[in-house]
Design an enzyme around this catalytic site. Structure first.
Site, PDB file in Angstrom:
ATOM      1  N   HIS A 170       0.818  -1.215   0.000  1.00  0.00           N
ATOM      2  CA  HIS A 170       0.000   0.000   0.000  1.00  0.00           C
ATOM      3  C   HIS A 170       0.857   1.272   0.000  1.00  0.00           C
ATOM      4  O   HIS A 170       0.334   2.370  -0.250  1.00  0.00           O
ATOM      5  CB  HIS A 170      -0.927  -0.012   1.219  1.00  0.00           C
ATOM      6  CG  HIS A 170      -2.220   0.711   1.008  1.00  0.00           C
ATOM      7  ND1 HIS A 170      -2.376   1.713   0.071  1.00  0.00           N
ATOM      8  CD2 HIS A 170      -3.427   0.593   1.629  1.00  0.00           C
ATOM      9  CE1 HIS A 170      -3.631   2.165   0.126  1.00  0.00           C
ATOM     10  NE2 HIS A 170      -4.275   1.501   1.052  1.00  0.00           N
ATOM     11  N   ASP A 389     -11.551  -9.491 -17.583  1.00  0.00           N
ATOM     12  CA  ASP A 389     -11.690 -10.778 -18.277  1.00  0.00           C
ATOM     13  C   ASP A 389     -10.287 -11.235 -18.679  1.00  0.00           C
ATOM     14  O   ASP A 389      -9.632 -10.601 -19.501  1.00  0.00           O
ATOM     15  CB  ASP A 389     -12.593 -10.597 -19.496  1.00  0.00           C
ATOM     16  CG  ASP A 389     -12.766 -11.859 -20.324  1.00  0.00           C
ATOM     17  OD1 ASP A 389     -12.086 -12.867 -20.038  1.00  0.00           O
ATOM     18  OD2 ASP A 389     -13.560 -11.827 -21.276  1.00  0.00           O
TER      19      ASP A 389
END
Length: 447
Positions: A170, A389
């Site tokens: 992070h 996808d």
């Protein structure tokens, strides 16, 4: 009890090493404040490809295909294959950090959970605990990116699906950068993107700080010490609340009508609805101060705006305060207007002031600093989650890992249906049960 079998662990490198001009990336106050919190953990659940879909993948298997496409993605996002470096500044007894693009590699793990189905993840009332096992580096703090990979991917093969769990440091990425990486990886995986001609690569330069502060930033040595005792969570549960496009529209209309305005956004109306229910369900005293912390993206709020492709953290934490009694006595619109004011106050001037003040007095965040009456919303319904996808269809759902979870963490995602929103709420079991019994709250969840 379900057990996960770990089949293999690999180190994935970028195929091309960065040139010297981009070998070192400085960390900003936005990045450094996160040294002592957990990595970001988000993952996507897919059905298994059909035999014909699998034949079209480049590689002998889904796993090999994902490894190959990940390596090609790291050619573009090469900092994610690097490590953090800590420099001790003996002259002023401080330390500084930077990101070394040394291509030591990302971790890739192939795991199998034979007896877990897609339905086992989707159908329970609460998110099953096994989802936490679909992510790497649980409990690892960002500062440990000095020695641990900045990126870890675990692909868990289920009985009828795959879960691709991504764990990212992070200090190196925020939510926008996280999903930019995930989106690019899925595009390369399904063959729709040529990495040599990508139009929107990540941007690493920190020139927006020129004339405001000097880099690298010096931090007093004791400020970034890893706590010897980690914050111990009470037993928490997670539940996904789904808001349809129609119900969101109704909440937004109600909030704006109550205040005679049209400034309140859909998300602000839904946040207010959730906050009021949590406060009711926690049975807070009327004079008790309650807090809502909203992470506000700053890329388009600073001047000149940062490009969306900026790799790093670019957020401020908006803090909304109210007495529990006022929160419940006033309507949805009043609460939403309080959130709206705080978000609107996160301006370019505030960014500059925050950065200048932080350098003078660095403050490293940790989870234990959050009070028991606080909520925090992370992520965004604007991120492209369901467009990922990898070559055999869109994901069925999204889940996050155990990283940065506490009593009051609400993670927001776009819903699978366009215009809908999902909230992954991490709360005490008794709070979640009370919310399920809260007729006013549940009315906005029914179709």
């Amino acid at each position: 009890m379900t057990h996960i079998r770990f089949i293999s662990t690999s180190t994935i490198h970028a195929a091309v090493n960065p040139n010297e001009s981009t070998q070192r990336i400085e960390l900003t106050p936005w990045d450094l404040q996160l040294l002592l919190v957990d990595y970001i953990q988000k993952g996507l659940l897919f059905l298994k490809p059909t035999p014909s879909q699998e034949k079209e993948l480049k590689g002998s298997s889904v796993i090999d295909h994902l490894k190959t496409s990940l390596s090609r993605t790291l050619d573009i996002f090469y900092p994610l294959a690097g490590r953090l470096v800590m420099v001790e500044n003996h002259d002023d007894k401080t330390v500084s950090f930077f990101l070394d693009c040394n291509n030591l590699g990302a971790q890739f793990v192939h795991a199998v959970a034979d007896d877990v189905t897609v339905a086992d993840i989707l159908e329970p009332i609460y998110v099953p605990d096994i989802v936490n096992s679909f992510f790497l580096m649980n409990g690892v703090l960002n500062k440990q990116g000095i020695s641990k990979p900045l990126l870890g991917v675990q692909v868990t093969e289920l009985a009828d699906g795959f879960f691709i769990g991504c764990t990212l440091n992070h200090c190196v990425v925020d939510g926008s950068s996280f999903w930019h990486f995930f989106n690019t990886w899925s595009e390369i995986s399904r063959g729709h993107l040529d990495p040599t001609s990508q139009s929107l690569p990540p941007i690493f330069k920190r020139c927006f700080l020129d004339g405001i502060i000097d880099l690298p930033i010096h931090i007093p040595s004791h400020h970034n010490d890893i706590p010897t005792e980690r914050f111990i969570h009470p037993p928490l549960k997670q539940k996904v609340f789904h808001f349809s496009k129609k119900k969101i529209s109704q909440l937004k209309a109600k909030a704006n009508a109550e205040m005679g305005t049209n400034n309140i956004s859909s998300l602000q109306a839904v946040l207010s609805h959730l906050w009021r229910s949590v406060v009711r369900s926690r049975c807070c005293n009327a004079n008790q101060e309650v807090h809502y912390r909203v992470i506000v993206g700053m890329r388009q709020r600073i001047q000149p705006p940062l490009p969306e492709e900026y790799l790093g953290n670019a957020v401020l934490l908006g803090k909304v305060k109210a007495n529990a009694g006022n929160l419940l006595e006033h309507g949805l619109g009043w609460v939403a207007s309080q959130i709206n004011k705080v978000i609107a106050s996160q301006t370019a001037e505030e960014v500059r002031k925050y950065i200048e003040d932080w350098v003078k007095a660095p403050k490293i965040n940790n989870l234990s600093s959050l009070t028991s009456n606080a909520l925090l919303t992370g992520s965004s319904p604007r991120f492209n989650v369901y467009g990922n996808d990898f070559g055999w269809g869109r994901p069925i759902t999204v889940r996050s890992g155990v990283g940065n979870k506490f009593d009051g963490k609400l993670t927001v995602f776009p819903g699978a249906e366009e215009g809908s929103i999902d909230f992954e709420a991490c709360l005490l079991p008794e709070t979640l049960q009370a919310m399920a019994d809260d007729a006013e709250f549940m009315e906005a969840l029914t179709s």
